[in-house]
Design an enzyme around this catalytic site. Structure first.
Site, short mmCIF file in Angstrom:
data_model
loop_
_atom_site.label_atom_id
_atom_site.label_comp_id
_atom_site.label_asym_id
_atom_site.label_seq_id
_atom_site.Cartn_x
_atom_site.Cartn_y
_atom_site.Cartn_z
N SER A 132 -52.79 -32.36 -26.47
CA SER A 132 -53.84 -33.21 -27.04
C SER A 132 -55.01 -32.44 -27.64
O SER A 132 -55.47 -32.78 -28.75
CB SER A 132 -54.34 -34.20 -25.99
OG SER A 132 -53.34 -35.15 -25.69
N THR A 152 -53.99 -40.78 -19.80
CA THR A 152 -52.57 -40.60 -19.59
C THR A 152 -52.23 -40.80 -18.12
O THR A 152 -53.10 -41.19 -17.32
CB THR A 152 -52.10 -39.22 -20.10
OG1 THR A 152 -50.67 -39.16 -20.07
CG2 THR A 152 -52.69 -38.09 -19.28
N LYS A 188 -53.35 -45.05 -16.75
CA LYS A 188 -53.31 -46.01 -17.87
C LYS A 188 -53.55 -47.45 -17.44
O LYS A 188 -54.02 -48.27 -18.24
CB LYS A 188 -51.97 -45.90 -18.61
CG LYS A 188 -51.81 -44.64 -19.43
CD LYS A 188 -50.56 -44.69 -20.28
CE LYS A 188 -50.46 -43.49 -21.19
NZ LYS A 188 -49.30 -43.57 -22.11
N ASN A 241 -54.41 -46.36 -23.30
CA ASN A 241 -54.35 -44.90 -23.48
C ASN A 241 -55.50 -44.37 -24.33
O ASN A 241 -55.65 -43.16 -24.49
CB ASN A 241 -53.01 -44.48 -24.10
CG ASN A 241 -52.97 -44.70 -25.61
OD1 ASN A 241 -53.46 -45.73 -26.10
ND2 ASN A 241 -52.42 -43.75 -26.34
N ASP A 252 -50.31 -46.08 -28.28
CA ASP A 252 -48.90 -45.67 -28.20
C ASP A 252 -48.05 -46.56 -29.09
O ASP A 252 -47.11 -46.10 -29.75
CB ASP A 252 -48.40 -45.77 -26.75
CG ASP A 252 -48.93 -44.65 -25.87
OD1 ASP A 252 -49.22 -43.56 -26.41
OD2 ASP A 252 -49.05 -44.86 -24.65
N GLY A 296 -33.95 -46.90 -20.85
CA GLY A 296 -35.07 -46.75 -19.94
C GLY A 296 -35.93 -48.00 -19.85
O GLY A 296 -35.88 -48.87 -20.75
N GLY A 342 -39.31 -47.57 -18.07
CA GLY A 342 -40.57 -47.09 -17.53
C GLY A 342 -41.74 -47.36 -18.44
O GLY A 342 -41.71 -48.26 -19.28
N GLY A 343 -42.80 -46.55 -18.31
CA GLY A 343 -44.05 -46.78 -19.01
C GLY A 343 -43.93 -46.93 -20.52
O GLY A 343 -44.27 -47.98 -21.08
N THR A 367 -36.30 -42.39 -21.89
CA THR A 367 -36.15 -41.78 -20.57
C THR A 367 -36.57 -40.32 -20.68
O THR A 367 -36.68 -39.77 -21.77
CB THR A 367 -34.69 -41.83 -20.08
OG1 THR A 367 -33.93 -40.80 -20.74
CG2 THR A 367 -34.06 -43.19 -20.34
#
Length: 285
Positions: free
Chosen positions: A23, A67, A71, A92, A107, A130, A132-133, A195
């Site tokens: 970043s 991050t 979040k 984010n 995102d 996947g 997840g987030g 993933t």
């Protein structure tokens, strides 16, 4: 936890652990492009110290990114959320204004702009690997784009995938299909790997067979290290459209700067920053 202010405009990233975050490099290059004299630092803070960090450091910045693992927890300290941040239940990017502190989720915009840059359409039949987030965000964006969404997960993630399906139904009144990863077959308009399978250092792994990828029209991998995962290698060898996650990483940062400073970036600007960031990643390999 404190960042020393050396210039007029100060920004940062809050998370834990931050390790070798790209970043600061990405934002530094973006600031140069739009002629803003600014610094971007890292605020490594544990979950139990997030409240103190917000009051003592983060709220004094001009803006900051968030991050893992903050979040969701950062939301309690904010005055307002953008529609996308509210929909995803995750933030984010935070814009610190004189009268209020507003949370965003860039995102989603980063993902959509990355697809557009690669000439990949989000629509038709989409296979998402996947739940997840980042997969949650991509699932919602796919449904909002009126795609027919199939989510493929490991057997141990079936319950989490079902929760995501229920949330989509509750918030958008839409549905999706859930299958196991080993049940996935080719024939999708877009297959997205959300993933961590294939990420450095386990670079020889791929979440699905090459036939699934080769049988699809386009592929996107959210992983950016390595630049060419096995997933992307299969897409390249199959001759379909593809893109890796570095474009999304840079674009979400660019959209954050658009929020903070009202600037705009072209595809050429982003391509330049992607190249700079990739070279920096290769130094750390």
């Amino acid at each position: 936890m404190q960042i020393k202010q050396t210039r007029r405009y100060l920004y940062g990233l809050a998370g834990y652990p931050l390790g070798h975050s790209m970043s600061p490099i990405i934002h530094s290059e973006l600031f140069k492009i739009c002629g803003i004299d600014a610094t971007y630092g890292l605020v490594e803070v544990s979950s139990e110290d997030l409240g103190d960090a917000f009051r003592e450091t983060l709220s004094g910045l001009r803006g900051f990114n968030v991050t893992i693992p903050h979040k969701i927890d950062i939301i309690r300290y904010l005055d307002e959320l953008s529609p996308r941040a509210r929909l995803f239940g995750a933030v984010n990017t935070v814009d610190v204004r004189e009268d209020k502190v507003v949370g965003y989720n860039t995102d989603c915009a980063g993902f959509l702009k990355a697809l557009k840059m690669a000439d990949i359409d989000l629509g038709g039949n989409v296979l998402l690997l996947g739940c997840g987030g980042v997969a949650r965000m991509i699932a919602f964006e796919s449904i909002l784009a009126e795609a027919n969404l199939t989510i493929a997960v490991r057997r141990e993630d079936i319950l989490q995938a079902q929760e995501l399906k229920n949330e989509i139904n509750e918030k958008l009144n839409k549905s999706c299909e859930i299958i196991l990863l080993d049940e996935a077959k080719g024939g999708y308009d877009l297959v997205v790997n959300a993933t961590p399978v294939g990420m450095f250092p386990k670079v020889d792994a791929c979440p699905v067979s090459s036939d699934v990828i080769a049988g699809s029209k386009a592929a996107y991998d959210v992983i950016y290290n390595p630049q060419e995962t096995q997933f992307i290698k299969h897409a390249r060898e199959a001759g379909i459209k593809y893109s890796g996650g570095l474009s999304m990483l840079v674009w979400q940062a660019a959209v954050a700067q658009e929020i903070w400073n009202g600037v705009k970036f072209s595809d050429d600007n982003i391509a330049f920053v992607i190249d700079v960031t990739q070279k920096e990643l290769e130094k750390n390999e």
